[in-house]
Design a protein around this motif. Structure first.
Motif, PDB file in Angstrom:
ATOM      1  N   HIS A  66      12.552   7.125  -7.513  1.00 15.02           N
ATOM      2  CA  HIS A  66      11.923   8.442  -7.378  1.00 15.02           C
ATOM      3  C   HIS A  66      10.740   8.424  -6.426  1.00 15.02           C
ATOM      4  O   HIS A  66      10.255   9.477  -6.018  1.00 15.02           O
ATOM      5  CB  HIS A  66      11.481   8.979  -8.731  1.00 15.02           C
ATOM      6  N   GLU A  67      10.233   7.231  -6.055  1.00 15.74           N
ATOM      7  CA  GLU A  67       9.117   7.162  -5.113  1.00 15.74           C
ATOM      8  C   GLU A  67       9.505   7.667  -3.732  1.00 15.74           C
ATOM      9  O   GLU A  67       8.649   8.043  -2.941  1.00 15.74           O
ATOM     10  CB  GLU A  67       8.611   5.720  -5.007  1.00 15.74           C
ATOM     11  N   ARG A  68      10.830   7.667  -3.444  1.00 13.39           N
ATOM     12  CA  ARG A  68      11.256   8.101  -2.115  1.00 13.39           C
ATOM     13  C   ARG A  68      10.843   9.532  -1.842  1.00 13.39           C
ATOM     14  O   ARG A  68      10.447   9.893  -0.744  1.00 13.39           O
ATOM     15  CB  ARG A  68      12.780   7.949  -1.987  1.00 13.39           C
ATOM     16  N   GLY A  69      10.930  10.388  -2.826  1.00 12.91           N
ATOM     17  CA  GLY A  69      10.555  11.786  -2.642  1.00 12.91           C
ATOM     18  C   GLY A  69       9.200  12.100  -3.233  1.00 12.91           C
ATOM     19  O   GLY A  69       8.995  13.181  -3.757  1.00 12.91           O
TER      20      GLY A  69
ATOM     21  N   ALA B 281       0.819  -1.210   0.000  1.00  6.72           N
ATOM     22  CA  ALA B 281       0.000   0.000   0.000  1.00  6.72           C
ATOM     23  C   ALA B 281       0.853   1.260   0.000  1.00  6.72           C
ATOM     24  O   ALA B 281       0.417   2.310  -0.479  1.00  6.72           O
ATOM     25  CB  ALA B 281      -0.931  -0.001   1.214  1.00  6.72           C
ATOM     26  N   ALA B 282       2.095   1.167   0.507  1.00  6.59           N
ATOM     27  CA  ALA B 282       3.004   2.309   0.522  1.00  6.59           C
ATOM     28  C   ALA B 282       3.775   2.464  -0.780  1.00  6.59           C
ATOM     29  O   ALA B 282       4.601   3.372  -0.892  1.00  6.59           O
ATOM     30  CB  ALA B 282       3.983   2.183   1.685  1.00  6.59           C
ATOM     31  N   GLY B 283       3.517   1.588  -1.765  1.00  6.67           N
ATOM     32  CA  GLY B 283       4.139   1.749  -3.078  1.00  6.67           C
ATOM     33  C   GLY B 283       5.206   0.743  -3.430  1.00  6.67           C
ATOM     34  O   GLY B 283       5.810   0.830  -4.501  1.00  6.67           O
ATOM     35  N   TRP B 284       5.458  -0.255  -2.573  1.00  2.00           N
ATOM     36  CA  TRP B 284       6.466  -1.274  -2.855  1.00  2.00           C
ATOM     37  C   TRP B 284       5.848  -2.404  -3.677  1.00  2.00           C
ATOM     38  O   TRP B 284       4.645  -2.666  -3.594  1.00  2.00           O
ATOM     39  CB  TRP B 284       7.036  -1.841  -1.564  1.00  2.00           C
ATOM     40  N   GLU B 285       6.685  -3.103  -4.446  1.00  6.38           N
ATOM     41  CA  GLU B 285       6.245  -4.206  -5.296  1.00  6.38           C
ATOM     42  C   GLU B 285       7.007  -5.481  -4.902  1.00  6.38           C
ATOM     43  O   GLU B 285       8.225  -5.445  -4.739  1.00  6.38           O
ATOM     44  CB  GLU B 285       6.496  -3.890  -6.770  1.00  6.38           C
ATOM     45  N   LEU B 286       6.259  -6.583  -4.779  1.00  2.29           N
ATOM     46  CA  LEU B 286       6.872  -7.855  -4.389  1.00  2.29           C
ATOM     47  C   LEU B 286       7.741  -8.414  -5.514  1.00  2.29           C
ATOM     48  O   LEU B 286       7.327  -8.446  -6.669  1.00  2.29           O
ATOM     49  CB  LEU B 286       5.790  -8.869  -4.032  1.00  2.29           C
ATOM     50  N   GLU B 287       8.945  -8.866  -5.146  1.00  5.40           N
ATOM     51  CA  GLU B 287       9.807  -9.579  -6.076  1.00  5.40           C
ATOM     52  C   GLU B 287       9.456 -11.068  -6.024  1.00  5.40           C
ATOM     53  O   GLU B 287       8.840 -11.541  -5.070  1.00  5.40           O
ATOM     54  CB  GLU B 287      11.280  -9.370  -5.707  1.00  5.40           C
ATOM     55  N   PRO B 288       9.826 -11.869  -7.037  1.00  2.00           N
ATOM     56  CA  PRO B 288       9.552 -13.314  -6.993  1.00  2.00           C
ATOM     57  C   PRO B 288      10.215 -13.953  -5.776  1.00  2.00           C
ATOM     58  O   PRO B 288      11.281 -13.513  -5.328  1.00  2.00           O
ATOM     59  CB  PRO B 288      10.172 -13.826  -8.297  1.00  2.00           C
TER      60      PRO B 288
ATOM     61  N   PHE C 106     -13.877   0.737  11.779  1.00  2.00           N
ATOM     62  CA  PHE C 106     -12.951   0.869  10.659  1.00  2.00           C
ATOM     63  C   PHE C 106     -12.017   2.035  10.959  1.00  2.00           C
ATOM     64  O   PHE C 106     -12.442   3.052  11.513  1.00  2.00           O
ATOM     65  CB  PHE C 106     -13.699   1.121   9.346  1.00  2.00           C
ATOM     66  N   VAL C 107     -10.754   1.854  10.597  1.00  2.00           N
ATOM     67  CA  VAL C 107      -9.762   2.897  10.834  1.00  2.00           C
ATOM     68  C   VAL C 107      -9.042   3.205   9.525  1.00  2.00           C
ATOM     69  O   VAL C 107      -8.833   2.322   8.689  1.00  2.00           O
ATOM     70  CB  VAL C 107      -8.744   2.483  11.911  1.00  2.00           C
ATOM     71  N   ALA C 108      -8.677   4.469   9.343  1.00  2.00           N
ATOM     72  CA  ALA C 108      -7.837   4.886   8.220  1.00  2.00           C
ATOM     73  C   ALA C 108      -6.427   5.056   8.755  1.00  2.00           C
ATOM     74  O   ALA C 108      -6.196   5.841   9.684  1.00  2.00           O
ATOM     75  CB  ALA C 108      -8.345   6.190   7.618  1.00  2.00           C
ATOM     76  N   LEU C 109      -5.490   4.290   8.181  1.00  2.00           N
ATOM     77  CA  LEU C 109      -4.108   4.294   8.640  1.00  2.00           C
ATOM     78  C   LEU C 109      -3.239   5.063   7.656  1.00  2.00           C
ATOM     79  O   LEU C 109      -3.119   4.684   6.486  1.00  2.00           O
ATOM     80  CB  LEU C 109      -3.587   2.854   8.769  1.00  2.00           C
ATOM     81  N   ALA C 110      -2.646   6.156   8.106  1.00  2.30           N
ATOM     82  CA  ALA C 110      -1.697   6.896   7.275  1.00  2.30           C
ATOM     83  C   ALA C 110      -0.368   6.140   7.272  1.00  2.30           C
ATOM     84  O   ALA C 110       0.100   5.670   8.316  1.00  2.30           O
ATOM     85  CB  ALA C 110      -1.508   8.304   7.812  1.00  2.30           C
ATOM     86  N   LEU C 111       0.244   6.012   6.090  1.00  2.00           N
ATOM     87  CA  LEU C 111       1.460   5.222   5.930  1.00  2.00           C
ATOM     88  C   LEU C 111       2.639   6.119   5.574  1.00  2.00           C
ATOM     89  O   LEU C 111       2.504   7.052   4.776  1.00  2.00           O
ATOM     90  CB  LEU C 111       1.275   4.186   4.818  1.00  2.00           C
ATOM     91  N   ASP C 112       3.803   5.807   6.164  1.00  2.00           N
ATOM     92  CA  ASP C 112       5.008   6.480   5.700  1.00  2.00           C
ATOM     93  C   ASP C 112       5.599   5.672   4.545  1.00  2.00           C
ATOM     94  O   ASP C 112       4.989   4.714   4.059  1.00  2.00           O
ATOM     95  CB  ASP C 112       6.003   6.690   6.843  1.00  2.00           C
TER      96      ASP C 112
ATOM     97  N   ASP D 140       0.635  11.337  -0.537  1.00  2.00           N
ATOM     98  CA  ASP D 140       0.464  10.614   0.722  1.00  2.00           C
ATOM     99  C   ASP D 140      -0.379   9.369   0.467  1.00  2.00           C
ATOM    100  O   ASP D 140      -1.261   9.374  -0.390  1.00  2.00           O
ATOM    101  CB  ASP D 140      -0.218  11.502   1.759  1.00  2.00           C
ATOM    102  N   ARG D 141      -0.108   8.312   1.227  1.00  2.00           N
ATOM    103  CA  ARG D 141      -0.826   7.054   1.056  1.00  2.00           C
ATOM    104  C   ARG D 141      -1.414   6.595   2.385  1.00  2.00           C
ATOM    105  O   ARG D 141      -0.880   6.898   3.459  1.00  2.00           O
ATOM    106  CB  ARG D 141       0.102   5.970   0.481  1.00  2.00           C
TER     107      ARG D 141
END
Length: 283
Positions: free
Chosen positions: A192-195, A169-176, A214-220, A199-200
């Protein structure tokens, strides 16, 4: 008489409007200036569209009549002498612009992280590590009896899955998967996603006794979360999935409406009926 007529013709030519070639060059320069001023980011407002005919090229109602009169007068006084005196200076052609070379952008650089197991005195948790050793996020803890393998079910499996959901959800992609244990997973994302300027967040459920919310969780950028909004409570148990009944659906809708008023938009869905990822342009 011939000299006087030549002087008259010279005066007429000098006062006639500039030719189409000069206007064309002026129009080209203005088009280039306006093209250079187009916005570089998609979210900036663009200027008014440029006409296909080019700006600065209005039709002149009287631009043709003086030239036609000159031609008729030249025929009357003798073309040879008049042309020799009034021959226009040829316009200098604009320099030819060489096309820019085609440069293919290199493949986007990516940064990676890895999930590893950490155990201390019969308790364990999963860690997210970058640069081989720096810990940037951790999972919930779980029992880890000595001599027992870590199973992908039960508390360890749930802690691992929750950690993965937050990272994705924070923008990372799973490798095999690799050749190691099931929990040793690697993830990557464009550098470039680092900067990023977005917000997610994600929507999850949190049971408490016989009730839930239900809760909304802000992610770093590494999936670490904090609660930024809550829904009204409704009936629900921790040991059973949240049913999509009227009270739960109303609480879920109320939370999403509240998030929307603060600029958040649903960007994806998770496996559960209520799970969602959200995004908002950073202010």
């Amino acid at each position: 008489m011939g000299t006087r007529m030549a002087l008259v013709l010279t005066a007429i030519l000098l006062t006639a409007p500039t030719g189409a070639a000069a206007q064309g060059r002026a129009g080209d320069e203005q088009v280039r200036r306006e093209a250079a001023a187009l916005p570089q980011q998609l979210w900036e407002s663009a200027p008014e569209p440029v006409s296909a005919a080019g700006p600065g090229l209005p039709e002149e109602p009287g631009g043709v009549a003086p030239a036609l009169a000159v031609v008729l007068l030249l025929g009357a006084v003798g073309a040879g002498y008049a042309v020799s005196v009034l021959r226009p200076v040829p316009a200098t052609a604009p320099p030819r612009e060489e096309p820019l070379p085609v440069v293919h952008p290199p493949a986007a650089e990516r940064e990676t992280c890895a999930i590893a197991l950490a155990a201390v005195r019969g308790r364990g948790h999963f860690e997210v590590r970058v640069d081989g050793s720096r810990v940037v996020a951790s999972s919930l803890t779980f029992d880890l009896p000595r001599g027992h393998p870590v199973e992908p079910t039960g508390p360890a499996g749930r802690a691992h899955r929750r950690l993965l959901v937050h990272l994705v959800a924070a923008g990372w992609e799973l490798e095999p998967p690799g050749d190691g244990p099931w929990y040793e997973r690697r993830l990557s994302r464009p550098l470039h996603e680092r900067g990023r300027d977005v917000d997610r967040a994600l929507v999850a459920t949190r049971p408490e006794g016989d009730e839930a919310e239900f809760v909304a969780l802000a992610l770093d950028e590494y999936g670490n979360a904090h609660v930024m909004a809550r829904s009204p409570r409704f009936r629900g148990r921790a040991d059973s999935p949240v049913e999509e009944n009227e009270p739960a659906a109303a609480a879920h809708a109320a939370l999403l409406d509240d998030l929307e008023t603060h600029g958040w938009r649903v960007s994806g869905t998770l496996e559960t009926w209520y799970g969602a990822t959200l995004a908002r342009r950073r202010r």
